[in-house]
Design an enzyme around this catalytic site. Sequence first.
Site, PDB file in Angstrom:
ATOM      1  CD  GLN A   1      -0.573   3.972  -7.722  1.00 30.16           C
ATOM      2  OE1 GLN A   1       0.333   3.460  -8.391  1.00 30.16           O
ATOM      3  NE2 GLN A   1      -1.787   4.168  -8.214  1.00 30.16           N
TER       4      GLN A   1
ATOM      5  CB  ALA B   1      -0.919   0.004   1.215  1.00 30.70           C
TER       6      ALA B   1
ATOM      7  CD  GLU C   1       5.896  12.482  -6.318  1.00 35.05           C
ATOM      8  OE1 GLU C   1       5.999  11.847  -7.376  1.00 35.05           O
ATOM      9  OE2 GLU C   1       6.157  11.992  -5.207  1.00 35.05           O
TER      10      GLU C   1
ATOM     11  CD1 TRP D   1       8.092   9.627  -1.706  1.00 37.77           C
ATOM     12  CD2 TRP D   1       9.156   7.928  -2.685  1.00 37.77           C
ATOM     13  NE1 TRP D   1       7.165   8.924  -2.443  1.00 37.77           N
ATOM     14  CE2 TRP D   1       7.788   7.884  -3.055  1.00 37.77           C
ATOM     15  CE3 TRP D   1      10.010   6.945  -3.173  1.00 37.77           C
ATOM     16  CZ2 TRP D   1       7.272   6.902  -3.898  1.00 37.77           C
ATOM     17  CZ3 TRP D   1       9.492   5.959  -4.016  1.00 37.77           C
ATOM     18  CH2 TRP D   1       8.149   5.950  -4.372  1.00 37.77           C
TER      19      TRP D   1
ATOM     20  CG  ASP E   1       1.284   7.804  -3.751  1.00 39.41           C
ATOM     21  OD1 ASP E   1       2.159   7.581  -2.912  1.00 39.41           O
ATOM     22  OD2 ASP E   1       1.481   8.454  -4.788  1.00 39.41           O
TER      23      ASP E   1
ATOM     24  CG  ASP F   1       0.582  12.484  -8.136  1.00 43.91           C
ATOM     25  OD1 ASP F   1       0.537  11.338  -8.606  1.00 43.91           O
ATOM     26  OD2 ASP F   1       1.618  12.985  -7.660  1.00 43.91           O
TER      27      ASP F   1
END
Length: 921
Positions: A428, A410, A591, A679, A412, A540
């Site tokens: 996602q 799992a 993002e 990230w 975004d 996005d």
Amino acid sequence: MMKWFAKLILSLSLAVVMAASSAAISFGASNSSLDTHASLVTQLDSAASEAAEGKSAMINESAINSNVTGWKLHGKGRMEVTGEGLRLTSDPQENVMAISETVADDFIYEADVMVTDPQADATLLFRSGEDGWSSYMLQLALGAGVIRLKDASGGEGVLNVERKVEAKPGDIYHLRVKAEGTRLQVYWGQQYEPVIDTEAAAHRTGRLGLHVWNGSALFQNIRVSDMSGNTLEPISSQGLWQPDLKGLKGTGEDGLEAKKVFRNHEADVVLEGDLILNGQGSAGLLFRSNAQGTEGYAAVLQGEGERVRVYLKKADGTILHESRVTYPSQRESRHHLEVKAIGERIQIFVDGYEPAAIDMVDTAFPSGYHGVMASSGIAYFQDVYITPYASYYTEKYRPQYHYSPIRGSASDPNGLVYFEGEYHLFHQDGGQWAHAVSRDLIHWKRLPIALPWNDLGHVWSGSAVADTTNASGLFGSSGGKGLIAYYTSYNPDRHNGNQKIGLAYSTDRGRTWKYSEEHPVVIENPGKTGEDPGGWDFRDPKVVRDEANNRWVMVVSGGDHIRLFTSTNLLNWTLTDQFGYGAYIRGGVWECPDLFQLPVEGSKKRKWVLMISTGANPNTQGSDAEYFIGDLTPEGKFINDNPAGTVLKTDWGKEYYASMSFSDMPDGRRIMLAWMTNWDYPFSFPTTGWKGQLSIPRQVSLKETEEGIRMHQTPIEELAQLRSPVLTSPTARWGTSGENLLKGITSGAYEIEAELELPPTGAASEFGFRLREGDGQRTLVGYRAAGSKMFVDRSASGMTDFSDLFSTLHEAPLKPEGNRIKLRILVDESSVEVFGNDGRVVFSDVIFPDPASRGMSFYSEGGKVKVVSLQVHALQHIWREDEAKEPRVVMDTETLELSLGQTKPLFASIDNGQGKGADGI
């Protein structure tokens, strides 16, 4: 990197097995030399099995990575198993074929191919007859320098399409063909787009096979699309079963049920799978069955027009119970069936609807095998998983009340939307949209993948809205309303993915999704010029309703800015603004934007909030999250209230990314959640079998502060249903150094609410809570009076060495209000979320303590602090809420290997002890 495995276990034609030591050979993905392995191949060839014309090959198929079985040799040549795969060698200027027993209609068929003779052709045969000549051929012809899709029968006017490729002997190449109806698509190497896309109707079904002309070739990783899941090998099978694009195809006909029973044997189990019914047929999942499938239970879906009904039957067809209601079913609907068989209780859920379609007690079959069945017509099965209940959401670090995927990943959150009594959560998972639904934002039911990869590319992040007035015109045949999803289309073959905004929609409450044929792309990449499709960052999309201007607004990330679009019909979008650039950039790529309007509490003001996440960058210690407050003009421009460079942080922890809020909430609340990662180490967490969790849902509000209007966040009120009281401090008391107000309380998932006051004199310099304590482990959530800093210190929280970039101390400025600090802390098996002063400051952090580290304590240093109020609540497991809360011992490790004479201390704690953990066992 491709790997071809050489297992030196060969079967001779007399079925004499020769065993030798195991070895492994690894080749590069392309342009790998065969020379270094020539001697080994020669040795293997000398012992390899050979098959005579039209005879089954006595080969060890386990030496080949393949789900295609039952090979027979045709033509002139030989078939051998080598350490590198299945070798076909033809006589000079002759054809040799290996035809399997595997029959398929629609499928993806693929293999890694190494042509070892420069004059040879190597072929994948499909939809073939028994001799191989009534078939289609996907051929790699080195001499001609082409791949060729042809009808094996040859002649004028039949299929024969070629594409030039660069290929040479001794290198490995990946061939793949997708056959769906009359459409045939050929893929070369790892390319996403087909190099051949054509129509042919001569052959609609048949066997799969291999072919070589005039030489020798090796085939490995020979795969056909089939059912995914964790089923073991079948122990019995009846009826017709074959692989298919949609999974495993079963056909029950002439009164004979198709049944396939797998070796998975369990008593208490969670069994789930996706199935497609063809028309008015019936099919389902077998559980607690005998090996033959003649005894046990069956959870069955029966088609009834445009609905389905659920039955619990015995394997012999006896009906034990049927659902009171029926459920929607469209043509090609992929239904999700979930069976929970715990002790005598059997529950069956369909498509995430609650309550359970069937909930009853039966004692006839306490345990057994599990499988699939189609009793009439055709059914397709996919993603069948059999999970022992003891292992269901009980893994190390598995959250108890946060959403996490049962398997896969799992990342975004996508498409958060409320529609007709349900909250839809997409997220996602490998460039697809996974899907779950809930009626309360707490308890979730899984559904099949909603948006898989399509012809345009991968399906990256986006949003969803409810079109309740049919403004789009997409829902004229479904009651004038439905759901629309906007996603980022990402094509791996094109520069930077050729990112653009695609559209999908659902007419059945989000259960079945269709990619729009009329509007597959609603906004092209802004870099598109002439023949160049564009490679700019453009992803996005988030769509929100702007009632004041009777329109919808879309925000899209552009890397270092946000693009704003408006629409009145949800299909045609106009660019109105580009916000960002320059002084706004302080870290990584922008993002996952979100945009929404909120009232300012205590005033008549309404403000627009634009939220973003930023990618990993040293300036921000990895990824980060921030927001802007301002106005949206009638022209569709966002006007920031603050100058560029004014940073308003959404979260002061380090694991709060891609936050998104729910659209179309019925009560006016704005609720959001996020992916708990960073990230710098997005998929590095030490979990097994699953990756990723989402934050708890939070209600967002705007309040006036001394610094201006600021966003506040609080856990949603629905979380209170999970509480059971552990501790309530009846009166205010002083906390002093050395005193632990939480002594003896143990838990892995809980909530602390505290209001703490610093006295005018003799105040503590630091105070707070030690969480998930044990064997030297702890996570500190505290407050330092000097500098007015709230902090989370996870330096001793447990496992922290999975990434060098995993930061351990996070701080935020927070001034006391009336000399008081309010803390609301939510702790789970692998996370801590902290809300300071009613959500003015928020931290979201992951932690990985040992399971036995379940203690907690309150501390103060350098003085005293007044504990105005203190409550501790245990929080119920959302996936196992029906299990008995018996006391249990939790160890810090499940398995341990020791050498003779070696010792190692083990640590344990009590879970669900008397007094909710406070009184021991």
